[in-house]
Design a protein around this motif. Structure first.
Motif, short mmCIF file in Angstrom:
data_model
loop_
_atom_site.label_atom_id
_atom_site.label_comp_id
_atom_site.label_asym_id
_atom_site.label_seq_id
_atom_site.Cartn_x
_atom_site.Cartn_y
_atom_site.Cartn_z
N VAL A 142 7.95 2.37 -5.30
CA VAL A 142 7.55 3.51 -6.12
C VAL A 142 6.08 3.31 -6.46
O VAL A 142 5.71 2.34 -7.11
CB VAL A 142 8.37 3.59 -7.43
N CYS A 143 5.26 4.22 -5.99
CA CYS A 143 3.82 4.07 -6.17
C CYS A 143 3.46 4.17 -7.65
O CYS A 143 3.89 5.09 -8.34
CB CYS A 143 3.08 5.14 -5.38
N THR A 144 2.68 3.21 -8.14
CA THR A 144 2.29 3.23 -9.55
C THR A 144 1.24 4.30 -9.82
O THR A 144 1.00 4.67 -10.95
CB THR A 144 1.71 1.87 -9.98
N SER A 145 0.61 4.77 -8.75
CA SER A 145 -0.46 5.75 -8.94
C SER A 145 0.04 7.18 -8.78
O SER A 145 -0.17 8.02 -9.64
CB SER A 145 -1.58 5.45 -7.95
N CYS A 146 0.73 7.47 -7.65
CA CYS A 146 1.12 8.87 -7.41
C CYS A 146 2.62 9.09 -7.50
O CYS A 146 3.09 10.22 -7.41
CB CYS A 146 0.61 9.34 -6.05
N GLY A 147 3.40 8.01 -7.68
CA GLY A 147 4.83 8.19 -7.86
C GLY A 147 5.60 8.38 -6.57
O GLY A 147 6.79 8.69 -6.59
N HIS A 148 4.95 8.16 -5.43
CA HIS A 148 5.62 8.32 -4.14
C HIS A 148 6.74 7.30 -4.01
O HIS A 148 6.55 6.12 -4.28
CB HIS A 148 4.57 8.13 -3.03
N GLU A 149 7.93 7.78 -3.62
CA GLU A 149 9.09 6.89 -3.52
C GLU A 149 9.51 6.73 -2.07
O GLU A 149 9.51 7.71 -1.33
CB GLU A 149 10.27 7.50 -4.28
N THR A 208 0.84 -1.19 0.00
CA THR A 208 0.00 0.00 0.00
C THR A 208 0.88 1.24 0.00
O THR A 208 1.91 1.29 0.66
CB THR A 208 -0.88 0.01 1.26
N CYS A 209 0.43 2.25 -0.74
CA CYS A 209 1.14 3.52 -0.74
C CYS A 209 0.68 4.31 0.48
O CYS A 209 -0.51 4.47 0.71
CB CYS A 209 0.84 4.29 -2.02
N SER A 210 1.64 4.79 1.27
CA SER A 210 1.24 5.49 2.49
C SER A 210 0.72 6.89 2.20
O SER A 210 0.12 7.53 3.04
CB SER A 210 2.42 5.56 3.45
N LYS A 211 0.97 7.36 0.97
CA LYS A 211 0.50 8.72 0.63
C LYS A 211 -0.90 8.70 0.05
O LYS A 211 -1.78 9.42 0.51
CB LYS A 211 1.46 9.36 -0.36
N CYS A 212 -1.11 7.84 -0.98
CA CYS A 212 -2.42 7.88 -1.64
C CYS A 212 -3.27 6.65 -1.29
O CYS A 212 -4.45 6.61 -1.60
CB CYS A 212 -2.26 8.01 -3.15
N GLY A 213 -2.69 5.66 -0.67
CA GLY A 213 -3.47 4.52 -0.23
C GLY A 213 -3.77 3.48 -1.29
O GLY A 213 -4.55 2.56 -1.04
ZN LIG Z 1 0.70 6.58 -4.05
#
Ligand SMILES: [Zn+2]
Length: 489
Positions: A400-407, A382-387
């Protein structure tokens, strides 16, 4: 409050000989008592008189004493003052039998009578565990799994670095930690380990509450257990995994010792000695592991007011890989990766997350801090930024989040998710943060042209100033946008 303190004993040679002989005698007595109970049970079972233990409707030698056919002693107590005759419990009957045993086998007189009574109680507790609490049926004991005996509360005295054990005498011990004021000595257990005798002393003080009242939660730390690092914390810190028994050099030592053992003649004195050496090595690793885990647990608990961990299914992670049947050759199997998994499983056992979590829980409760367990599902995906949950977001240690790019570093990201989950599940309101880092539950998203709050970057800036080669602290004076070349052009 009731806690147990452990000390290493320093018995004289004669004393350790006595304790060894007590252990042998008690083991055979334990086995005899267990066989007695089982025999009685089957005799009544055949006669159709066995009872349902939970409802206690009928007679049963395992739990009640109304059994005509067992070797067990007289099922009735002596009449009391009013002439009422009461039934004995099963353990009381076996207790009463101790006197007869001492007559038939006089050498049992050497053992302190309270120690023998505690032995009967030990069997009774084991039986009760089976019938009432769903634990395993008590097993017959051998030298390797019968290594301890107990004194009743009030039997044992302490004086400085000496301990008085009735029927054994005064014995020296390593007084590694003083018994706190006001605490009374309860049951005392003596246990034989690979490198000598130990005592564990139960001490109690009823005026001290078991656990202090949990404090208000101002800070929360999430943990992610791993192998490259033992623990990743949501505040960005981590603890190394020393691998006490799975590291290459330790495994090599163990292998050499075990090989030496296997080459000794079976039943020889040399084999016994070598087996002792192997056992001592195992104990050394276990001691190292537990000492390090206490260190980590206390460090983690001092970090925040509440701790959240994943509810791990360790047995499941260690499960064997499914066998792959070969379709072409009947009765053959394809490689399923189990041989590679074996090494991983060894590392998982060595890390022993379960006992670490127990220690953290204990340390947290002792200092009045809250402890949460959360569902481990998808914490590392799970991405901690966008979930957004996506398995593709993770590449080994990188996230590396596939949705928001959070690394982020994958394990730290997982620890953060554990924290966020604990806040959501328990509807916590985290009032203030001890140290402001970029791990707050809902980080403030800065726009490109917004300068960060100096308070927020204070820690980072000081750090940078110390390590900076330029010697110029802080951010560049003007914020450049991505395509703005600015003065450099
Ligand atoms: Zn994300």
């Amino acid at each position: 409050m009731q806690v147990s303190y452990q000390y290493k004993l320093r018995p004289k040679q004669s004393q350790s000989k006595v304790m060894d002989s007590w252990l042998d005698m008690q083991r055979s007595l334990f086995n005899w008592f267990l066989a007695d109970r089982i025999d009685g049970y089957y005799q009544t079972f055949i006669m159709g008189e066995y009872c349902d233990i939970r409802t206690k409707t009928e007679r049963c030698p395992l739990t009640c004493s109304l059994n005509k056919n067992s070797n067990l002693h007289n099922p009735w107590k002596n009449p009391d003052k009013n002439g009422v005759i009461k039934k004995r419990s099963c353990s009381l009957m076996q207790d009463a039998y101790l006197a007869e045993i001492k007559q038939a086998r006089p050498w049992y007189k050497a053992i302190h009578s309270n120690v023998l009574q505690m032995l009967v109680k030990r069997l009774d507790t084991a039986m009760e565990g089976f019938f009432k609490h769903g634990r395993g049926f008590p097993s017959f004991k051998n030298r390797s799994n019968f290594r301890s005996f107990q004194y009743k509360p009030g039997d044992v005295k302490l004086d400085g670095n000496k301990i008085y054990l009735p029927s054994i005498g005064w014995m020296r011990f390593y007084n590694s930690r003083p018994i706190p004021q006001g605490f009374q000595i309860r049951t005392v257990t003596l246990r034989k380990k690979a490198d000598g005798w130990y005592t564990s002393i139960l001490i109690r003080d009823d005026s001290v509450p078991d656990f202090p009242t949990p404090r208000e939660i101002n800070t929360l730390v999430g943990l992610d257990m791993g192998l490259t690092k033992l623990v990743h914390c949501s505040d960005g810190s981590d603890f190394a995994n020393p691998r006490p028994s799975a590291s290459k050099e330790n495994r090599r030592t163990l292998k050499i010792r075990q090989r030496r053992l296997s080459r000794k003649n079976i039943g020889s004195a040399n084999r016994k000695k070598e087996a002792q050496r192997v056992a001592r090595l195992h104990k050394k690793h276990a001691d190292k592991r537990s000492a390090y885990q206490w260190f980590v647990a206390n460090k983690i608990v001092s970090k925040a007011d509440a701790i959240s961990v994943e509810h791990l299914n360790i047995k499941g992670t260690k499960a064997k890989c499914k066998p792959k049947p070969d379709d072409v050759k009947q009765g053959r199997f394809l490689k399923n990766g189990q041989s590679a998994k074996r090494g991983l499983n060894r590392s998982i056992s060595d890390a022993s997350w379960g006992s670490l979590i127990e220690k953290i829980q204990y340390a947290a409760a002792k200092s009045g801090k809250r402890f949460f367990k959360v569902d481990p599902k998808n914490t590392s995906r799970t991405c901690s930024k966008c979930g957004v949950v996506d398995a593709l977001s993770r590449f080994g240690e990188k996230f590396v989040c596939t949705s928001c790019g959070h690394e982020a570093q994958a394990d730290k990201q997982a620890a953060l998710n554990v924290k966020i989950r604990a806040i959501k599940d328990n509807q916590l309101v985290i009032k203030k943060f001890k140290k402001v880092r970029r791990d707050s539950a809902e980080p403030k998203q800065l726009t490109l042209f917004e300068t960060p709050n100096p308070e927020l970057t204070g820690i980072k800036r000081r750090y940078r100033a110390r390590n900076s080669k330029r010697g110029v602290p802080g951010n560049p004076p003007t914020q450049l946008s991505l395509w703005d070349i600015g003065d450099l052009a």
